[in-house]
Scaffold this motif. Structure first.
Motif, PDB file in Angstrom:
ATOM      1  N   VAL A 481     168.872  89.481  -7.541  1.00 33.12           N
ATOM      2  CA  VAL A 481     169.241  89.468  -6.126  1.00 33.12           C
ATOM      3  C   VAL A 481     168.493  88.346  -5.425  1.00 33.12           C
ATOM      4  O   VAL A 481     167.282  88.172  -5.621  1.00 33.12           O
ATOM      5  CB  VAL A 481     168.921  90.824  -5.454  1.00 33.12           C
ATOM      6  N   SER A 482     169.211  87.568  -4.617  1.00 31.30           N
ATOM      7  CA  SER A 482     168.578  86.502  -3.834  1.00 31.30           C
ATOM      8  C   SER A 482     168.459  86.950  -2.382  1.00 31.30           C
ATOM      9  O   SER A 482     169.327  87.655  -1.854  1.00 31.30           O
ATOM     10  CB  SER A 482     169.408  85.225  -3.915  1.00 31.30           C
ATOM     11  N   LEU A 483     167.392  86.535  -1.743  1.00 35.15           N
ATOM     12  CA  LEU A 483     167.110  86.898  -0.354  1.00 35.15           C
ATOM     13  C   LEU A 483     167.080  85.635   0.486  1.00 35.15           C
ATOM     14  O   LEU A 483     166.331  84.693   0.183  1.00 35.15           O
ATOM     15  CB  LEU A 483     165.772  87.636  -0.258  1.00 35.15           C
ATOM     16  N   THR A 484     167.893  85.584   1.538  1.00 38.11           N
ATOM     17  CA  THR A 484     167.928  84.415   2.420  1.00 38.11           C
ATOM     18  C   THR A 484     167.621  84.851   3.847  1.00 38.11           C
ATOM     19  O   THR A 484     168.048  85.919   4.293  1.00 38.11           O
ATOM     20  CB  THR A 484     169.300  83.732   2.391  1.00 38.11           C
ATOM     21  N   LEU A 485     166.879  84.019   4.565  1.00 37.12           N
ATOM     22  CA  LEU A 485     166.523  84.271   5.960  1.00 37.12           C
ATOM     23  C   LEU A 485     167.175  83.221   6.841  1.00 37.12           C
ATOM     24  O   LEU A 485     167.163  82.029   6.512  1.00 37.12           O
ATOM     25  CB  LEU A 485     165.003  84.236   6.153  1.00 37.12           C
ATOM     26  N   ASP A 486     167.734  83.666   7.945  1.00 38.38           N
ATOM     27  CA  ASP A 486     168.381  82.761   8.890  1.00 38.38           C
ATOM     28  C   ASP A 486     167.904  83.136  10.286  1.00 38.38           C
ATOM     29  O   ASP A 486     168.283  84.182  10.820  1.00 38.38           O
ATOM     30  CB  ASP A 486     169.903  82.882   8.787  1.00 38.38           C
ATOM     31  N   HIS A 487     167.041  82.279  10.874  1.00 38.21           N
ATOM     32  CA  HIS A 487     166.429  82.600  12.164  1.00 38.21           C
ATOM     33  C   HIS A 487     167.037  81.787  13.291  1.00 38.21           C
ATOM     34  O   HIS A 487     167.426  80.624  13.097  1.00 38.21           O
ATOM     35  CB  HIS A 487     164.914  82.322  12.132  1.00 38.21           C
ATOM     36  N   ALA A 512     169.346  97.728   0.235  1.00 37.76           N
ATOM     37  CA  ALA A 512     170.361  96.711  -0.045  1.00 37.76           C
ATOM     38  C   ALA A 512     170.321  96.296  -1.513  1.00 37.76           C
ATOM     39  O   ALA A 512     171.362  96.093  -2.148  1.00 37.76           O
ATOM     40  CB  ALA A 512     170.143  95.500   0.862  1.00 37.76           C
ATOM     41  N   ARG A 513     169.107  96.185  -2.061  1.00 41.52           N
ATOM     42  CA  ARG A 513     168.979  95.850  -3.485  1.00 41.52           C
ATOM     43  C   ARG A 513     169.601  96.927  -4.361  1.00 41.52           C
ATOM     44  O   ARG A 513     170.337  96.625  -5.313  1.00 41.52           O
ATOM     45  CB  ARG A 513     167.501  95.688  -3.833  1.00 41.52           C
ATOM     46  N   ASP A 514     169.333  98.206  -4.049  1.00 41.36           N
ATOM     47  CA  ASP A 514     169.864  99.303  -4.855  1.00 41.36           C
ATOM     48  C   ASP A 514     171.384  99.388  -4.774  1.00 41.36           C
ATOM     49  O   ASP A 514     172.018  99.952  -5.669  1.00 41.36           O
ATOM     50  CB  ASP A 514     169.251 100.630  -4.404  1.00 41.36           C
ATOM     51  N   LYS A 523     171.204  88.939   3.049  1.00 43.89           N
ATOM     52  CA  LYS A 523     170.979  88.020   4.163  1.00 43.89           C
ATOM     53  C   LYS A 523     170.237  88.753   5.282  1.00 43.89           C
ATOM     54  O   LYS A 523     170.633  89.846   5.683  1.00 43.89           O
ATOM     55  CB  LYS A 523     172.306  87.482   4.690  1.00 43.89           C
ATOM     56  N   VAL A 524     169.196  88.128   5.755  1.00 48.20           N
ATOM     57  CA  VAL A 524     168.458  88.644   6.918  1.00 48.20           C
ATOM     58  C   VAL A 524     168.614  87.618   8.032  1.00 48.20           C
ATOM     59  O   VAL A 524     168.141  86.486   7.906  1.00 48.20           O
ATOM     60  CB  VAL A 524     166.975  88.897   6.598  1.00 48.20           C
ATOM     61  N   LYS A 525     169.301  88.008   9.119  1.00 51.44           N
ATOM     62  CA  LYS A 525     169.559  87.093  10.226  1.00 51.44           C
ATOM     63  C   LYS A 525     168.900  87.616  11.498  1.00 51.44           C
ATOM     64  O   LYS A 525     168.859  88.828  11.733  1.00 51.44           O
ATOM     65  CB  LYS A 525     171.067  86.947  10.461  1.00 51.44           C
TER      66      LYS A 525
END
Length: 760
Positions: A481-487, A512-514, A523-525
């Motif tokens: 799983v890849s995690l991306t942040l967008d602020h 979210a991973r499970d 994605k975390v925005k």
């Protein structure tokens, strides 16, 4: 103009006075010429002024354009001057009001308005000010919308829109119905009654009370109406319309319940198009017939060879028993709320049964009413009440557990003082201590859900917080799983507990991973959002203001719609046994709510789930809160001196705290209630250095008795302890000087170091 007239008169007078004929003739011609100029300037003022002549041409062109625009309009339209004199009336106006080309606007409008001058004057003034105006008018002749546009300084365009035309057309169509029908307004006044109802009553009633003798009439009732031939019972069916209007239909019956009704003369086909959902049911529960509205409501194309049990459910007992009672006249006219079956399980209907007679014997006529929206609101209310009740229960249970855990872990600490690592019991004591701490962590999650945990709010920039947390989150999600942040580059700050906020993000990311066992992207925005007006969403009311929004989006398998409303309930989990406690999202919910924010979840089984957190933007400094003690271990050899008044209603907690303080060298006075503590302090010679008291106790609570005691002992230090959150008492009371707060469960070291810190 008047100058020309004056000079002309003067010339005539001089010509009459002088005696020379030649001068008399010359002055006479001069006077006639001046009079002609005066007449021309009066009748055709623009003939002598080029500028005004151009303006006149422009106005004439404007009038021609307006005439061409409205000449074929289907609604009546008039072009008038600034005083309301009609310059032009289109064909629709001529057809509606007759020849009005030379009249004032009040003349045609007097046909529909009792006092047209008032409305016209009001609209004219508004048009002069802002350029246009319109107003809805309700009269005996119908409902109209009158509008006016300021075309030029001395020209106005008036238009009359007959908004009641559709209602009158529907009324004319209703006149063809053989079934009695009337339209009733919000105030129970009768707005329209068809010929069938008028013939039945033999009169033209004004209100519902004039027809049924009561204004509180519900659909499915059998009521008596007074006709020309005497009293007659009818089955009332009501259909709700727009703007609070209702349509009343009177179905013929005879004593509704006690006797079998006569059959409808027109047969079932006569009510196929009736806008009231109806079913004809045999005494066996078989559906004999249905009209179009009933089939549309139930979401079925055909009711042939179906029974009521096949399409409706939810009575709590066999529907057949209910139908049999209705056929036998035992159940009365009591309505029942039933639920659709199969694909239409979310449809709720109110069913009212009335007996009738058919070729094959007794039958039932069922009047249906769609109550899906009502039942949905009821379910939402029950859900919110359940969440509130669970929160209160969780808070109370957590408080009691904190007292138990304080006693367990405290006495375990006392035992550890007498055992070293080489002792055979040391390992068992460590296990007890560790499991007590795990239990305390679970209790903390319950307190988070009930919004009674201890928070240390501070001004937080989410960009920095999430950046610091990224390393840990990447380790949690794993390699698939890849995690991306967008602020948002201009993200506002919020006021929150940083440690608790980190727990929120960790729980959401782990969930979210499970949801993506085969991998994917999380994605975390973050973004700033301004809510300009009150917003309703998922039973929550969001006030206007500036918010910081955090979105956690996954590409997982999604959450089924029937489970989505329950995901924030404690101990509700979709994971297999042993994979989760069911407290993760409930903890998130409690932390977000206690912080003053909102949390929403949307999910699609095909695309994944999105959690959206909304926190109020915070730009002001965070107010100082009552300090919460953090464990600061001190050497066991540190000895204390002083007198401690220990007030605790729980005996095991009081016994542990007393022994712990005595082991550190303090003199301890014990009291099991606030009243007992105040009784001890009545002795003026008694010296007390510090109060250690529980906050919530039977009778007088901690802050109350401490304030009373500090009147005579203002320099005494205070330590408050409680299984509830600090804000359970600090938000409503003024801060007590020289006091700190110690949350339960606390260890021996935490208690003694807190007391020592206060005294020294």
């Amino acid at each position: 103009m008047w100058v020309f007239v004056a000079v002309s008169v003067f010339a005539v007078v001089v010509a009459l006075v002088i005696s020379q004929p030649f001068l008399q003739v010359g002055l006479g011609v001069f006077a006639v010429a001046l009079a002609g100029i005066a007449i021309i300037s009066t009748r055709w003022p623009d003939a002598l002024n080029p500028t005004r002549k151009k303006e006149h041409r422009e106005k004439a062109a404007m009038d021609d354009a307006v005439r061409a625009l409205i000449s074929h309009d289907s609604d009546p339209a008039f072009l008038t001057d600034a005083e309301g004199e009609i310059r032009f009336a289109n064909a629709a106006a001529e057809e509606r009001f007759g020849e009005s080309s030379m009249d004032h606007l009040t003349v045609p409008f007097s046909q529909i308005l009792a006092n047209p001058e008032v409305a016209l004057y009001r609209l004219q003034n508004r048009a002069f000010t802002v350029g246009s105006a319109k107003e809805d008018l309700s009269t005996r002749n119908g409902q109209f919308r009158l509008s006016v546009v300021q075309v030029s300084d001395d020209a106005q365009l008036w238009r009359l829109d007959d908004t009641g035309k559709g209602a009158r057309a529907a009324g004319r169509a209703a006149d063809t119905l053989t079934l009695p029908m009337m339209t009733v307004g919000p105030s129970n006044a009768i707005l329209y009654i068809n010929d069938a109802f008028r013939k039945l009553l033999g009169r033209r009633p004004k209100s519902v009370k004039d027809v049924f003798g009561a204004t509180d009439v519900t659909s499915g009732q059998v009521l008596s109406v007074q006709t020309e031939t005497g009293s007659e019972d009818v089955l009332v069916a009501i259909v709700n319309g727009a703007a609070g209007r209702r349509e009343f239909y009177a179905l013929p019956t005879q004593d509704g319940v006690t006797q079998i009704a006569r059959p409808l003369a027109g047969g079932w086909d006569a009510i196929e198009d009736l806008p009231v959902p109806l079913l004809k049911i045999a005494d066996t529960g078989q559906i004999l017939a249905s009209n179009r509205e009933a089939r549309a409501l139930l979401g079925i194309d055909e009711t042939r060879d179906q029974s009521v049990q096949d399409i409706l459910d939810g009575l709590g007992r066999p529907i057949q028993d209910w139908l049999r009672e209705a056929v036998n006249g035992q159940g009365g006219n009591v309505s029942q709320f039933l639920r659709g079956r199969g694909a239409h399980h979310e449809t709720f209907v109110q069913v009212t049964l009335n007996r009738a007679t058919g070729r094959d014997g007794p039958q039932l006529i069922a009047v249906l009413n769609d109550v899906t929206e009502l039942k949905t609101l009821e379910a939402q209310f029950v859900q919110s009440q359940k969440m509130q009740a669970i929160g209160q229960l969780a808070g109370g249970v957590a408080h009691d557990f904190n007292n138990l855990l304080t006693a367990i872990s405290g006495h375990c600490d006392l035992l550890l003082l007498r055992h070293d690592q080489g002792d055979q019991d040391y390992g068992d004591l460590i296990q007890i201590h560790q499991n007590a701490n795990r239990a305390a962590s679970l209790v903390g999650q319950l307190l988070a859900f009930s919004r009674k945990q201890n928070l240390q709010p501070e001004r937080i920039d989410l960009r920095d917080t999430l950046a610091d947390l990224t390393h840990l989150l990447n380790r949690l999600v794993g390699e698939k799983v890849s995690l991306t942040l967008d602020h948002d580059p201009d993200l506002a700050c919020i006021k929150a507990d940083k440690r608790q906020l980190e727990q929120v993000m960790m729980n959401l990311v782990v969930n979210a991973r499970d949801a993506m066992p085969k991998g994917g992207e999380i994605k975390v925005k973050t973004e700033n959002v301004v809510v300009e007006r009150v917003m309703e969403r998922d039973r929550a009311t969001i006030p206007p203001g500036e918010y910081v929004v955090v979105k956690v989006i996954d590409e997982g398998h999604g959450i089924p719609p029937e489970r989505l409303p329950k995901i924030f309930e404690p101990f509700y989990t979709t994971k297999r046994t042993g994979e989760g406690t069911g407290l993760g999202l409930s903890t998130v919910y409690g932390i977000v709510k206690q912080t003053g924010g909102f949390i929403f979840a949307t999910s699609d089984m095909a695309t994944g789930t999105e959690f959206q957190l909304m926190f109020p933007a915070h730009t002001l400094p965070v107010a100082e809160s009552l300090p919460v003690v953090v464990e600061q271990p001190r050497p066991k050899s540190d000895a204390g001196d002083g007198v401690v008044l220990l007030v605790e209603d729980e005996a095991p907690v009081r016994a542990f705290a007393s022994r712990a303080l005595q082991l550190r060298g303090y003199t301890v006075l014990e009291a099991d209630s606030a009243e007992a503590a105040l009784e001890l302090l009545e002795d003026k010679d008694l010296n007390v250095d510090i109060f250690v008291t529980d906050v919530i106790m039977p009778g007088m609570d901690g802050p109350t008795w401490v304030r009373e005691a500090l009147v005579d002992r203002p320099d005494t230090k205070v330590v408050f302890v409680s299984g509830y959150a600090e804000d359970a008492f600090s938000d409503t009371d003024d801060r007590i000087p020289n006091s700190v707060f110690l949350p339960k469960p606390f260890s021996l070291t935490e208690l003694t170091s807190t007391v020592q810190g206060q005294l020294h």
